[in-house]
Design a protein around this motif. Structure first.
Motif, mmCIF file in Angstrom:
data_model
loop_
_atom_site.group_PDB
_atom_site.id
_atom_site.type_symbol
_atom_site.label_atom_id
_atom_site.label_comp_id
_atom_site.label_asym_id
_atom_site.label_seq_id
_atom_site.Cartn_x
_atom_site.Cartn_y
_atom_site.Cartn_z
ATOM 1 N N VAL A 73 -3.933 3.900 2.962
ATOM 2 C CA VAL A 73 -2.180 3.539 4.118
ATOM 3 C C VAL A 73 -3.006 4.371 5.707
ATOM 4 O O VAL A 73 -3.854 3.417 6.120
ATOM 5 C CB VAL A 73 -1.067 4.122 4.381
ATOM 6 C CG1 VAL A 73 -0.765 3.604 5.511
ATOM 7 C CG2 VAL A 73 0.081 3.117 3.156
ATOM 8 N N PHE B 238 0.736 2.593 -3.543
ATOM 9 C CA PHE B 238 -0.289 2.084 -4.438
ATOM 10 C C PHE B 238 -0.711 2.919 -4.939
ATOM 11 O O PHE B 238 -1.304 1.858 -6.410
ATOM 12 C CB PHE B 238 -1.473 2.903 -2.849
ATOM 13 C CG PHE B 238 -3.255 2.971 -3.567
ATOM 14 C CD1 PHE B 238 -3.855 1.324 -3.903
ATOM 15 C CD2 PHE B 238 -3.533 3.569 -3.940
ATOM 16 C CE1 PHE B 238 -5.050 1.779 -4.294
ATOM 17 C CE2 PHE B 238 -5.317 3.551 -4.554
ATOM 18 C CZ PHE B 238 -5.507 2.253 -4.555
ATOM 19 N N SER C 194 -0.985 6.981 -1.818
ATOM 20 C CA SER C 194 -0.697 5.480 -1.285
ATOM 21 C C SER C 194 -0.599 6.062 -0.077
ATOM 22 O O SER C 194 -1.168 5.720 0.914
ATOM 23 C CB SER C 194 0.918 5.524 -1.576
ATOM 24 O OG SER C 194 0.872 5.325 -2.919
ATOM 25 N N LEU D 8 0.574 -0.875 0.162
ATOM 26 C CA LEU D 8 0.274 -0.225 -0.270
ATOM 27 C C LEU D 8 0.859 0.954 -0.155
ATOM 28 O O LEU D 8 0.150 2.867 -0.368
ATOM 29 C CB LEU D 8 -0.989 -0.173 1.514
ATOM 30 C CG LEU D 8 -2.092 -0.727 1.043
ATOM 31 C CD1 LEU D 8 -2.928 -0.744 2.351
ATOM 32 C CD2 LEU D 8 -2.676 -1.075 -0.256
ATOM 33 N N THR E 107 -7.207 2.750 5.688
ATOM 34 C CA THR E 107 -6.804 0.807 5.759
ATOM 35 C C THR E 107 -6.074 1.402 7.507
ATOM 36 O O THR E 107 -7.136 0.355 7.637
ATOM 37 C CB THR E 107 -5.114 0.314 5.012
ATOM 38 O OG1 THR E 107 -5.476 0.212 4.052
ATOM 39 C CG2 THR E 107 -5.840 -0.758 5.988
#
Length: 252
Positions: free
Chosen positions: A123, A101, A119, A98, A126
């Motif tokens: 992150v 990403f 990215s 990620l 997530t």
């Protein structure tokens, strides 16, 4: 007291592997960003890996670790040393993947560009979702149901269906972040579904086409929101992941 609380809330419910995966995921991302920033600045012993002149991005070992950790975690359950080890392997791999990403999304090396900010955003999102899951939030608000409602299959399915509809509406209104968070916190998806859609979203193109006042209100709301939060969000992204490269200004 501290250990008993930890055992009661993480070890016994089988949440320890998820906690270790989250910790290794965040730590891997922070270490990777630190190393890449040092490489970018030309400081320290770190260098890009280029066997045979081919630049190997860290997403490559990340994919391998994610696959190994994921399959290992599925086969080892939620308790025991094996589950914890594979959770750490998965977290490290996910952090490496990620972190790049934006490269996967654009199929281009956009790590230090404006597109590369995606990215960092993914992150952070997530990590926030996993943290919510550790806190006891379940998808579509299943944890908010009483035991009687959970035994009542009709109420159970109806609640899932309604919350899922709110999430879909939020997605069609162009509110991706709120829709994702809304899968764990239904109230967030409800608010996103009620409020005006973002300009250019499928909902706005379909329902605001003959409603100029709604289009104007939507555009004004997005303008005010972006003016208020975009600069702060960019500063946070630059602090976490590093500022993107500044493109040279072309003079006529």
């Amino acid at each position: 007291m501290g250990m008993s609380w930890f055992n009661r809330n993480f070890v016994e419910p089988g949440k320890l592997p998820m906690l270790l995966a989250l910790a290794s995921f965040v730590l891997t991302f922070l270490v990777t960003r630190t190393i890449t920033r040092l490489i970018r600045a030309g400081r320290g012993p770190f260098r890009n890996i280029r066997p045979g002149g081919l630049h190997i991005h860290h997403v490559v070992p990340g994919v391998v670790l994610t696959v190994v950790g994921g399959f290992g975690a599925v086969g080892s359950g939620r308790h025991g040393i094996g589950a914890c080890v594979f959770a750490v392997v998965f977290g490290v791999g996910a952090g490496l993947v990620l972190d790049e990403f934006a490269l996967i999304l654009h199929l281009d090396d956009v790590y230090w560009t404006e597109q590369g900010r995606k990215s960092v955003e993914v992150v952070v999102l997530t990590a926030a979702l996993v943290l919510l899951a550790l806190g006891g939030f379940s998808p579509f608000g299943v944890n908010d149901m009483t035991s009687q409602e959970q035994h009542d299959r009709a109420s159970f399915i109806l609640t899932l269906g309604i919350n899922f509809c709110f999430v879909l509406i939020a997605l069609f209104k162009g509110k991706f972040r709120l829709a994702i968070v809304g899968t764990l916190i239904p109230f967030v998806a409800l608010v996103a579904a009620i409020r005006l859609a973002r300009p250019g979203s499928p909902w706005a193109r379909r329902f605001y086409r003959k409603r100029p006042r709604s289009r104007a209100r939507s555009a004004m709301r997005v303008y005010r929101h972006d003016r208020r939060w975009t600069r702060l969000r960019r500063r946070a992204q630059d602090f976490i992941g590093g500022a993107p490269d500044r493109l040279p200004v072309r003079r006529p």
